[in-house]
Design a protein around this motif. Structure first.
Motif, PDB file in Angstrom:
ATOM      1  N   LEU A 199      32.841  60.439  48.506  1.00  0.00           N
ATOM      2  CA  LEU A 199      33.919  59.558  49.205  1.00  0.00           C
ATOM      3  C   LEU A 199      35.363  59.984  50.128  1.00  0.00           C
ATOM      4  O   LEU A 199      34.802  59.867  50.892  1.00  0.00           O
ATOM      5  N   GLU A 200      35.840  60.263  48.555  1.00  0.00           N
ATOM      6  CA  GLU A 200      37.222  60.933  49.154  1.00  0.00           C
ATOM      7  C   GLU A 200      37.679  61.959  49.891  1.00  0.00           C
ATOM      8  O   GLU A 200      38.257  61.791  50.707  1.00  0.00           O
ATOM      9  N   ARG A 248      35.807  60.804  53.299  1.00  0.00           N
ATOM     10  CA  ARG A 248      37.393  60.062  53.796  1.00  0.00           C
ATOM     11  C   ARG A 248      38.518  60.806  54.487  1.00  0.00           C
ATOM     12  O   ARG A 248      39.544  61.069  55.248  1.00  0.00           O
ATOM     13  N   LYS A 249      39.176  61.724  53.522  1.00  0.00           N
ATOM     14  CA  LYS A 249      39.916  62.725  53.886  1.00  0.00           C
ATOM     15  C   LYS A 249      39.583  64.071  55.214  1.00  0.00           C
ATOM     16  O   LYS A 249      40.874  64.812  55.737  1.00  0.00           O
ATOM     17  N   GLU A 299      32.362  58.963  43.619  1.00  0.00           N
ATOM     18  CA  GLU A 299      33.551  58.522  44.500  1.00  0.00           C
ATOM     19  C   GLU A 299      34.039  59.817  44.914  1.00  0.00           C
ATOM     20  O   GLU A 299      34.975  59.897  45.872  1.00  0.00           O
TER      21      GLU A 299
END
Ligand SMILES: [Zn+2]
Length: 363
Positions: A124-125, A128-129, A121
């Protein structure tokens, strides 16, 4: 030997913890979102007469906006918006504010990664940023060159691990910056030290640690300022937030303890704080103050003890043994001191070794 600077964050002209403040941290959404906000910020800075002013971009407010599910946008053609339900911010708002207020240091706009512990996770985060953080870092750099070339530029680091740091760093090639600014909410003591060694290895000499005044973090920054960097700073609003909830910061280990009318206090506990506000007072006196007076009293006391701890730790950071002695004398939990000092000793002797080797030793 570098400098260690404690930035006072969350200051307003009505609530100064001290008559003079050495260093003040402001942020774009709170302190530069309108003409009246800018006027108040100027008045506050004129009154505080700080030696150093740092302007944070608003990444933290964006982070909170995301957690509170506010409407978030990044439209540079709209004004800067920050209210209960909405936030609109773009690099141009940050650098225009820096051009008006002229801080010593401006931090680029970032989109903070959330606090997550599961590695998949986290990846992924981070991804994403990453796009936002790359585009904004480049854009902020271009705008800074044009609008406020004399202001120092710190790049915010939003990574969970060293691979992500190396990836981000390679992708901002061409951006000229003076230092890195990093939140530590996703890291433990060893993680913070590991990141700082990596910063040192890639040639960074100025570092800001965001939003903390924990004694272990101050100890790390003190040691790093004396042995690794030209400048290490940190900031926190804890002096103010704790005071608001009647929390008294212990002058030795900086842990907070509630002192309020509903708390039973053993009258035999002596007042051993050396700050000018506590002189001749007792804990019962503080507890029985009217709330507004108690909050003001605690703000002043809390700020003073963080500043004092910062000076003490810096003075004692000439070597790990002396830092360890200082932390133990301040009553910091023994296991925490062992871990911290072991990691700093390793950092010192292995700072030019392959970072993966150090990471392996840190476990
Ligand atoms: Zn005190």
């Amino acid at each position: 030997m570098g400098r260690l600077v404690n930035f006072c964050a969350g200051v307003q002209i009505q609530i100064f913890p001290s008559r003079h403040l050495n260093a003040v941290l402001i942020n774009v959404p709170d302190d530069a979102c309108s003409e009246s906000a800018i006027k108040n910020t100027r008045r506050m800075l004129n009154a505080a007469r700080p030696i150093a002013v740092m302007m944070d971009s608003g990444g933290f407010q964006l982070h909170m906006g995301e957690l509170l599910e506010k409407k978030i946008s990044f439209d540079e053609n709209k004004p800067l918006i920050r209210n209960e339900t909405e936030i609109n911010i773009a690099p141009v708002h940050v650098m225009e504010a820096a051009a008006i207020i002229r801080p010593d240091i401006v931090v680029g706009l970032d989109f903070p990664i959330k606090k997550i512990s599961e590695p998949s996770e986290q990846r992924l985060e981070f991804m994403r940023k990453l796009g936002f953080n790359l585009v904004w870092t480049k854009k902020c750099f271009e705008l800074k060159k044009k609008l406020c070339p004399d202001v120092k530029f710190f790049v915010p680091i939003q990574c969970y691990d060293l691979d992500q740091l190396d990836l981000f760093n390679s992708m901002i090639a061409g951006v000229e910056y003076d230092g890195f600014s990093m939140p530590v909410r996703n890291l433990n003591v060893k993680g913070i030290i590991l990141f700082m060694i990596r910063f040192y290895q890639i040639g960074i000499r100025q570092v800001h640690i965001l939003g903390t005044s924990k004694i272990r973090v101050i100890a790390i920054t003190a040691y790093m300022a004396r042995h690794f960097f030209d400048w290490v700073s940190f900031d926190a609003t804890t002096w103010r937030k704790f005071a608001q909830y009647s929390e008294y910061i212990n002058p030795h280990n900086l842990l907070n303890e509630r002192i309020a009318p509903d708390v039973k206090i053993d009258a035999s506990i002596p007042m051993d704080c050396e700050c000018p506000f506590c002189q001749g007072k007792t804990f019962t006196f503080i507890k029985n103050l009217p709330q507004t007076d108690r909050t003001a009293f605690l703000r002043a006391h809390n700020w003073w003890v963080i500043e004092k701890a910062t000076r003490d730790l810096y003075q004692n950071a000439s070597n790990v043994i002396s830092l360890e002695r200082c932390l133990r004398a301040r009553g910091v939990e023994s296991r925490a001191v062992d871990d911290l000092c072991e990691a700093l000793s390793l950092a010192d002797s292995l700072k030019d070794t392959d970072i993966r080797v150090i990471q392996g030793l840190f476990g």
